[in-house]
Write a protein that holds these residues in place. Structure first.
Motif, PDB file in Angstrom:
ATOM      1  N   ASN A 184      58.223   3.333  39.260  1.00 30.05           N
ATOM      2  CA  ASN A 184      59.204   3.219  38.177  1.00 30.05           C
ATOM      3  C   ASN A 184      59.933   1.877  38.176  1.00 30.05           C
ATOM      4  N   LEU A 185      59.609   1.017  39.131  1.00 31.47           N
ATOM      5  CA  LEU A 185      60.220  -0.316  39.177  1.00 31.47           C
ATOM      6  C   LEU A 185      59.292  -1.404  38.646  1.00 31.47           C
ATOM      7  N   GLU A 186      58.036  -1.060  38.375  1.00 32.11           N
ATOM      8  CA  GLU A 186      57.085  -2.074  37.929  1.00 32.11           C
ATOM      9  C   GLU A 186      57.464  -2.661  36.574  1.00 32.11           C
ATOM     10  N   VAL A 187      57.768  -1.803  35.607  1.00 30.96           N
ATOM     11  CA  VAL A 187      58.140  -2.298  34.281  1.00 30.96           C
ATOM     12  C   VAL A 187      59.468  -3.060  34.324  1.00 30.96           C
ATOM     13  N   PRO A 188      60.525  -2.516  34.974  1.00 30.55           N
ATOM     14  CA  PRO A 188      61.763  -3.297  35.058  1.00 30.55           C
ATOM     15  C   PRO A 188      61.554  -4.697  35.631  1.00 30.55           C
ATOM     16  N   LYS A 189      60.758  -4.804  36.691  1.00 35.59           N
ATOM     17  CA  LYS A 189      60.498  -6.121  37.268  1.00 35.59           C
ATOM     18  C   LYS A 189      59.791  -7.023  36.276  1.00 35.59           C
ATOM     19  N   SER A 190      58.816  -6.483  35.546  1.00 36.19           N
ATOM     20  CA  SER A 190      58.077  -7.290  34.571  1.00 36.19           C
ATOM     21  C   SER A 190      58.967  -7.770  33.441  1.00 36.19           C
ATOM     22  N   ALA A 194      66.325  -7.264  38.229  1.00 38.34           N
ATOM     23  CA  ALA A 194      66.310  -7.162  39.685  1.00 38.34           C
ATOM     24  C   ALA A 194      65.990  -5.724  40.045  1.00 38.34           C
ATOM     25  N   THR A 195      65.226  -5.513  41.112  1.00 39.75           N
ATOM     26  CA  THR A 195      64.788  -4.166  41.450  1.00 39.75           C
ATOM     27  C   THR A 195      65.131  -3.820  42.895  1.00 39.75           C
ATOM     28  N   VAL A 196      65.587  -2.569  43.078  1.00 41.86           N
ATOM     29  CA  VAL A 196      65.949  -2.079  44.407  1.00 41.86           C
ATOM     30  C   VAL A 196      65.315  -0.707  44.599  1.00 41.86           C
ATOM     31  N   LEU A 197      64.525  -0.570  45.640  1.00 39.39           N
ATOM     32  CA  LEU A 197      63.918   0.716  45.983  1.00 39.39           C
ATOM     33  C   LEU A 197      64.813   1.430  46.988  1.00 39.39           C
ATOM     34  N   THR A 203      64.129   5.921  57.058  1.00 40.39           N
ATOM     35  CA  THR A 203      62.704   5.681  56.826  1.00 40.39           C
ATOM     36  C   THR A 203      62.493   4.268  56.311  1.00 40.39           C
ATOM     37  N   ALA A 204      61.251   3.847  56.328  1.00 34.47           N
ATOM     38  CA  ALA A 204      60.920   2.500  55.869  1.00 34.47           C
ATOM     39  C   ALA A 204      60.167   2.503  54.547  1.00 34.47           C
ATOM     40  N   GLU A 205      59.713   3.683  54.095  1.00 34.34           N
ATOM     41  CA  GLU A 205      58.925   3.761  52.875  1.00 34.34           C
ATOM     42  C   GLU A 205      59.340   4.953  52.043  1.00 34.34           C
ATOM     43  N   ALA A 206      59.114   4.842  50.740  1.00 36.42           N
ATOM     44  CA  ALA A 206      59.363   5.965  49.846  1.00 36.42           C
ATOM     45  C   ALA A 206      58.248   6.994  50.008  1.00 36.42           C
ATOM     46  N   PRO A 207      58.568   8.288  49.880  1.00 33.24           N
ATOM     47  CA  PRO A 207      57.512   9.306  49.927  1.00 33.24           C
ATOM     48  C   PRO A 207      56.524   9.099  48.780  1.00 33.24           C
ATOM     49  N   VAL A 208      55.279   9.424  49.036  1.00 37.26           N
ATOM     50  CA  VAL A 208      54.234   9.282  48.023  1.00 37.26           C
ATOM     51  C   VAL A 208      53.622  10.655  47.776  1.00 37.26           C
ATOM     52  N   GLU A 209      53.526  11.028  46.499  1.00 39.82           N
ATOM     53  CA  GLU A 209      52.902  12.296  46.143  1.00 39.82           C
ATOM     54  C   GLU A 209      51.409  12.261  46.475  1.00 39.82           C
ATOM     55  N   ALA A 210      50.825  13.441  46.646  1.00 38.14           N
ATOM     56  CA  ALA A 210      49.413  13.529  47.028  1.00 38.14           C
ATOM     57  C   ALA A 210      48.511  12.852  46.001  1.00 38.14           C
ATOM     58  N   ILE A 220      59.130  -5.045  43.971  1.00 32.08           N
ATOM     59  CA  ILE A 220      60.351  -4.548  44.612  1.00 32.08           C
ATOM     60  C   ILE A 220      61.069  -5.724  45.267  1.00 32.08           C
ATOM     61  N   ASP A 221      62.256  -6.043  44.770  1.00 34.59           N
ATOM     62  CA  ASP A 221      63.019  -7.177  45.316  1.00 34.59           C
ATOM     63  C   ASP A 221      63.731  -6.821  46.604  1.00 34.59           C
ATOM     64  N   HIS A 222      64.295  -5.608  46.643  1.00 33.76           N
ATOM     65  CA  HIS A 222      65.066  -5.176  47.809  1.00 33.76           C
ATOM     66  C   HIS A 222      64.779  -3.709  48.076  1.00 33.76           C
ATOM     67  N   GLN A 223      65.040  -3.310  49.299  1.00 29.47           N
ATOM     68  CA  GLN A 223      64.866  -1.912  49.689  1.00 29.47           C
ATOM     69  C   GLN A 223      66.036  -1.499  50.567  1.00 29.47           C
ATOM     70  N   THR A 224      66.498  -0.251  50.388  1.00 28.46           N
ATOM     71  CA  THR A 224      67.592   0.252  51.212  1.00 28.46           C
ATOM     72  C   THR A 224      67.415   1.741  51.473  1.00 28.46           C
ATOM     73  N   ASP A 225      67.870   2.176  52.643  1.00 21.24           N
ATOM     74  CA  ASP A 225      67.916   3.615  52.913  1.00 21.24           C
ATOM     75  C   ASP A 225      69.346   4.123  52.895  1.00 21.24           C
ATOM     76  N   ASP A 226      70.278   3.258  52.444  1.00 18.87           N
ATOM     77  CA  ASP A 226      71.692   3.642  52.361  1.00 18.87           C
ATOM     78  C   ASP A 226      72.309   2.928  51.163  1.00 18.87           C
ATOM     79  N   LEU A 227      72.287   3.585  50.013  1.00 24.32           N
ATOM     80  CA  LEU A 227      72.746   2.947  48.780  1.00 24.32           C
ATOM     81  C   LEU A 227      74.205   2.506  48.837  1.00 24.32           C
ATOM     82  N   PRO A 228      75.147   3.336  49.322  1.00 23.43           N
ATOM     83  CA  PRO A 228      76.540   2.865  49.381  1.00 23.43           C
ATOM     84  C   PRO A 228      76.712   1.599  50.215  1.00 23.43           C
TER      85      PRO A 228
END
Length: 238
Positions: A184-190, A194-197, A203-210, A220-228
């Motif tokens: 869901n960040l691919e279109v915003p980046k295009s 700015a994009t934040v996962l 964890t280090a990665e987002a869960p992926v559906e089967a 993805i510009d940035h990644q966080t496991d703690d939004l606040p």
């Protein structure tokens, strides 16, 4: 305008120009470990089982197929089975919110962000309002753009972002998108956002559906496991 911590953190310099802050709802504004969206997901499966007279295994396959081809189960049910979306949304969002606690740190940091704030969700506005109330928000968002406003065309379809940006008069170059789903960040980046996962805590990665494959992370510009905590690095000091 007060200076922000960005002046001392070059990695976050992009956020100095952001004036539209766009947040996904489920598993983004509240932590994944609360299990709220797992409840929604379970009720989606239950709806498919009942409405299409499917076994659990068949319902899982149908949901995977619809998500892959249509973006969401709801969209697939509308396109291929002509369902009324209102009862579906009411049913799948009828969940227990008791595990969701107020998050004063999140409320405070989002309240200090310069510019406008938005929720862009594939859920319903009613669902979003209940979640935001539990978190402790009191009308901090300029708009909640839900799946109904999107004419039931979900993220990541480009038309949904275009409709959202157009209705709110947002320049993508001055906007940031926060999401828990990489796709869901691919279109915003295009579009120049700015994009934040946002990934689950610890964890280090987002869960992926089967049915998914791991996406390229170039969007993805940035990644966080703690939004606040992440937002506290951006928001002006109180």
């Amino acid at each position: 305008m007060p200076k922000t911590p960005l002046s001392t953190d070059p990695a976050l310099a992009r956020f100095a120009d952001i004036r539209a802050w766009v947040f996904d709802l489920d598993d983004t504004l509240y932590p994944h470990h609360t299990g709220l969206f797992e409840q929604v997901s379970e009720r989606i499966l239950l709806y498919v089982e009942r409405h299409l007279s499917q076994t659990r295994e068949q319902a899982l396959a149908v949901r995977a197929d619809f998500c892959r081809r249509h973006g969401t189960t709801l969209r697939g049910l509308i396109v291929e089975h002509g369902i009324d979306p209102a009862p579906f949304l009411d049913f799948v969002h009828d969940i227990d919110h008791s595990k969701l606690a107020p998050d004063p740190a999140l409320v405070a940091t989002i309240g200090r962000l310069p510019g406008r704030r938005f929720v862009l969700t594939n859920g319903s506005q009613d669902h979003a309002e209940r979640i935001l109330a539990r978190l402790g928000f009191h009308d901090p968002f300029d708009d909640i753009f839900d799946i109904i406003r999107a004419d039931f065309v979900p993220k990541p379809h480009p038309d949904t972002y275009a409709r959202f940006l157009g209705q709110n008069g947002i320049d993508p170059a001055s906007a940031a998108m926060f999401e828990d789903l990489p796709r869901n960040l691919e279109v915003p980046k295009s579009l120049g956002m700015a994009t934040v996962l946002v990934v689950p805590r610890g964890t280090a990665e987002a869960p992926v559906e089967a049915w998914e494959t791991r996406a390229n992370t170039a969007h993805i510009d940035h990644q966080t496991d703690d939004l606040p905590v992440f937002l506290a690095r951006i928001a002006p000091s109180a």
